[in-house]
Design a protein around this motif. Sequence first.
Motif, PDB file in Angstrom:
ATOM      1  N   VAL A 106       0.837  -1.207   0.000  1.00 16.31           N
ATOM      2  CA  VAL A 106       0.000   0.000   0.000  1.00 16.31           C
ATOM      3  C   VAL A 106       0.866   1.249   0.000  1.00 16.31           C
ATOM      4  O   VAL A 106       0.635   2.198  -0.769  1.00 16.31           O
ATOM      5  N   LEU A 107       1.883   1.267   0.852  1.00 15.73           N
ATOM      6  CA  LEU A 107       2.738   2.451   0.975  1.00 15.73           C
ATOM      7  C   LEU A 107       3.606   2.674  -0.259  1.00 15.73           C
ATOM      8  O   LEU A 107       3.949   3.816  -0.588  1.00 15.73           O
ATOM      9  N   SER A 108       3.960   1.596  -0.956  1.00 17.93           N
ATOM     10  CA  SER A 108       4.845   1.733  -2.116  1.00 17.93           C
ATOM     11  C   SER A 108       4.110   2.174  -3.374  1.00 17.93           C
ATOM     12  O   SER A 108       4.694   2.810  -4.253  1.00 17.93           O
ATOM     13  N   GLY A 109       2.827   1.835  -3.472  1.00 20.41           N
ATOM     14  CA  GLY A 109       2.088   2.145  -4.692  1.00 20.41           C
ATOM     15  C   GLY A 109       2.541   1.312  -5.879  1.00 20.41           C
ATOM     16  O   GLY A 109       2.242   1.639  -7.035  1.00 20.41           O
ATOM     17  N   SER A 110       3.239   0.225  -5.631  1.00 24.56           N
ATOM     18  CA  SER A 110       3.755  -0.635  -6.694  1.00 24.56           C
ATOM     19  C   SER A 110       2.624  -1.407  -7.370  1.00 24.56           C
ATOM     20  O   SER A 110       1.567  -1.648  -6.784  1.00 24.56           O
ATOM     21  N   ASP A 111       2.863  -1.782  -8.632  1.00 19.13           N
ATOM     22  CA  ASP A 111       1.898  -2.595  -9.372  1.00 19.13           C
ATOM     23  C   ASP A 111       2.121  -4.089  -9.160  1.00 19.13           C
ATOM     24  O   ASP A 111       1.479  -4.915  -9.811  1.00 19.13           O
ATOM     25  N   THR A 112       3.030  -4.442  -8.277  1.00 17.04           N
ATOM     26  CA  THR A 112       3.344  -5.842  -8.019  1.00 17.04           C
ATOM     27  C   THR A 112       2.094  -6.625  -7.606  1.00 17.04           C
ATOM     28  O   THR A 112       1.304  -6.155  -6.781  1.00 17.04           O
ATOM     29  N   VAL A 113       1.936  -7.814  -8.190  1.00 18.40           N
ATOM     30  CA  VAL A 113       0.843  -8.694  -7.782  1.00 18.40           C
ATOM     31  C   VAL A 113       1.171  -9.255  -6.400  1.00 18.40           C
ATOM     32  O   VAL A 113       2.250  -9.804  -6.173  1.00 18.40           O
ATOM     33  N   THR A 114       0.247  -9.106  -5.474  1.00 15.80           N
ATOM     34  CA  THR A 114       0.474  -9.452  -4.076  1.00 15.80           C
ATOM     35  C   THR A 114      -0.139 -10.805  -3.741  1.00 15.80           C
ATOM     36  O   THR A 114      -1.347 -10.988  -3.859  1.00 15.80           O
ATOM     37  N   ILE A 115       0.726 -11.751  -3.337  1.00 14.19           N
ATOM     38  CA  ILE A 115       0.274 -13.099  -3.004  1.00 14.19           C
ATOM     39  C   ILE A 115       0.645 -13.407  -1.557  1.00 14.19           C
ATOM     40  O   ILE A 115       1.804 -13.336  -1.179  1.00 14.19           O
ATOM     41  N   SER A 116      -0.349 -13.764  -0.755  1.00 10.27           N
ATOM     42  CA  SER A 116      -0.118 -14.128   0.646  1.00 10.27           C
ATOM     43  C   SER A 116      -0.180 -15.648   0.779  1.00 10.27           C
ATOM     44  O   SER A 116      -1.175 -16.265   0.410  1.00 10.27           O
ATOM     45  N   THR A 117       0.892 -16.239   1.294  1.00  6.19           N
ATOM     46  CA  THR A 117       0.959 -17.688   1.437  1.00  6.19           C
ATOM     47  C   THR A 117       0.699 -18.084   2.884  1.00  6.19           C
ATOM     48  O   THR A 117       1.305 -17.533   3.805  1.00  6.19           O
ATOM     49  N   ILE A 118      -0.190 -19.038   3.080  1.00  6.60           N
ATOM     50  CA  ILE A 118      -0.568 -19.500   4.409  1.00  6.60           C
ATOM     51  C   ILE A 118      -0.098 -20.941   4.567  1.00  6.60           C
ATOM     52  O   ILE A 118      -0.492 -21.828   3.804  1.00  6.60           O
ATOM     53  N   HIS A 119       0.736 -21.191   5.578  1.00 12.34           N
ATOM     54  CA  HIS A 119       1.333 -22.510   5.777  1.00 12.34           C
ATOM     55  C   HIS A 119       0.685 -23.309   6.894  1.00 12.34           C
ATOM     56  O   HIS A 119       1.034 -24.476   7.074  1.00 12.34           O
ATOM     57  N   THR A 120      -0.222 -22.710   7.643  1.00 14.32           N
ATOM     58  CA  THR A 120      -0.820 -23.437   8.763  1.00 14.32           C
ATOM     59  C   THR A 120      -2.308 -23.144   8.831  1.00 14.32           C
ATOM     60  O   THR A 120      -2.790 -22.132   8.296  1.00 14.32           O
ATOM     61  N   THR A 121      -3.043 -24.026   9.461  1.00 14.70           N
ATOM     62  CA  THR A 121      -4.484 -23.864   9.583  1.00 14.70           C
ATOM     63  C   THR A 121      -4.806 -22.679  10.492  1.00 14.70           C
ATOM     64  O   THR A 121      -4.352 -22.629  11.637  1.00 14.70           O
ATOM     65  N   LEU A 122      -5.574 -21.740   9.990  1.00  8.50           N
ATOM     66  CA  LEU A 122      -5.952 -20.578  10.784  1.00  8.50           C
ATOM     67  C   LEU A 122      -7.081 -20.945  11.743  1.00  8.50           C
ATOM     68  O   LEU A 122      -7.836 -21.890  11.520  1.00  8.50           O
ATOM     69  N   GLY A 123      -7.172 -20.187  12.827  1.00  4.39           N
ATOM     70  CA  GLY A 123      -8.203 -20.436  13.828  1.00  4.39           C
ATOM     71  C   GLY A 123      -7.760 -21.362  14.941  1.00  4.39           C
ATOM     72  O   GLY A 123      -8.493 -21.578  15.904  1.00  4.39           O
ATOM     73  N   MET A 124      -6.537 -21.910  14.835  1.00  6.37           N
ATOM     74  CA  MET A 124      -6.024 -22.820  15.846  1.00  6.37           C
ATOM     75  C   MET A 124      -5.025 -22.142  16.774  1.00  6.37           C
ATOM     76  O   MET A 124      -4.507 -22.748  17.704  1.00  6.37           O
ATOM     77  N   GLN A 125      -4.732 -20.877  16.498  1.00  7.58           N
ATOM     78  CA  GLN A 125      -3.691 -20.182  17.242  1.00  7.58           C
ATOM     79  C   GLN A 125      -4.153 -19.874  18.663  1.00  7.58           C
ATOM     80  O   GLN A 125      -5.309 -19.505  18.893  1.00  7.58           O
TER      81      GLN A 125
END
Length: 389
Positions: A106-125
């Motif tokens: 957001v701060l950079s204003g870059s056109d880079t495609v943003t991919i978030s990788t999730i390695h663990t099951t959420l909701g178990m933390q």
Amino acid sequence: MVNTGPIAFFVPSLTVGGAERVTVSVANGLSKRGYEVDLVVSYNEGDFRSDVGGNVNIVDLGTRRIPGIGIGASVPALVRYLSRRSPEILFSQMTYANSIHMISQVLSGSDTVTISTIHTTLGMQEESKEKFVQWLQRHLAHQSDQFVAVSEGVANSVVEHVGVDREKVSVLYNPIPIPEVQEQAGESVDHPWTDSANLDVVLGVGRLERAKNFESFLRAFERVHTARPDTRAIVAGGGSKRTELERLAAELGIDDVVSFPGFVDNPYGYMANADVLAMSSIHEGLPTVLIEALACGCPVVSTDCPSGPAEILKDGEFGPLVDVDDDEGLAAAIQTTLDDPLPSDVLVERATDFAPAAVIDQYEAFIRNFVSVEDTNNLGSRSEPLSQS
């Protein structure tokens, strides 16, 4: 040679860990196929540093260590990187890094495609910091172009706990270096029990932390040993629960038949010489230890925890699945497997489904869905949209 802009990966460091191992493997695999790859790190350190391929460009953000801030201090340098380099696509690894990536984007204003990788099951933390990071990611989710989950179960947890549509989550399995695992499996192991033809060895491998639930492993093994005195258990791994687990083994009266060698450099030698590997986890993402054991020809049993075991073992086809904390069920599954193990070649064949070549194919297809790609091998330009399976 692939003609596209840089493909980037952001990971906090290159210390030993599942996400770090996967990141290096995928970066190396894409680089070998001709992609220009940046490996962006907050701290340029860790044992995996030496595993990074020579054609992968390591970008050291030089993050200062500020108590309480962690890799949050990477934001200014990551913003500069995105503004200057503007990679075609950036995969961030692990939940906290995903949030830092999205803020920086957001701060950079870059056109880079943003991919978030999730390695663990959420909701178990359970820890407050983990819960805060998950909350932060939920509120930043709209900044991510796509989420990558390492299993179908993880993908479902992203939909539930991040609040995105299922179409915005793709499943890409972790690559497991099957030939390297098998090569190391042939190395000798310095442990008296693995060489004994008169003993059946039950193996546990993993961090000695709550999520791995080795308490259940020990209680199950106590049942196994009572029924089969010629069994021994080896628990390979380090962690904060070691003293507690050793105390539990003593309380159960099995401390003389359970070994805690600590972290071992080559767990695959143990897998190749064990009679069964038992995983007792409360939650996972895609537990590579199961795939690695299969690659070594070692029979496995596992809890049917969220997420990954049922997918890897195909709902029990390649190893029994039991409920979490079902010590009796785990013990019964171990004994059944000792009595009637699946053939090694069947187990190894299943492991090859997670070999790097197959997974890198999937990553290439994914990248082509977002980036226009051309190469000298006639791989073609942008492919048809990738199925969000």
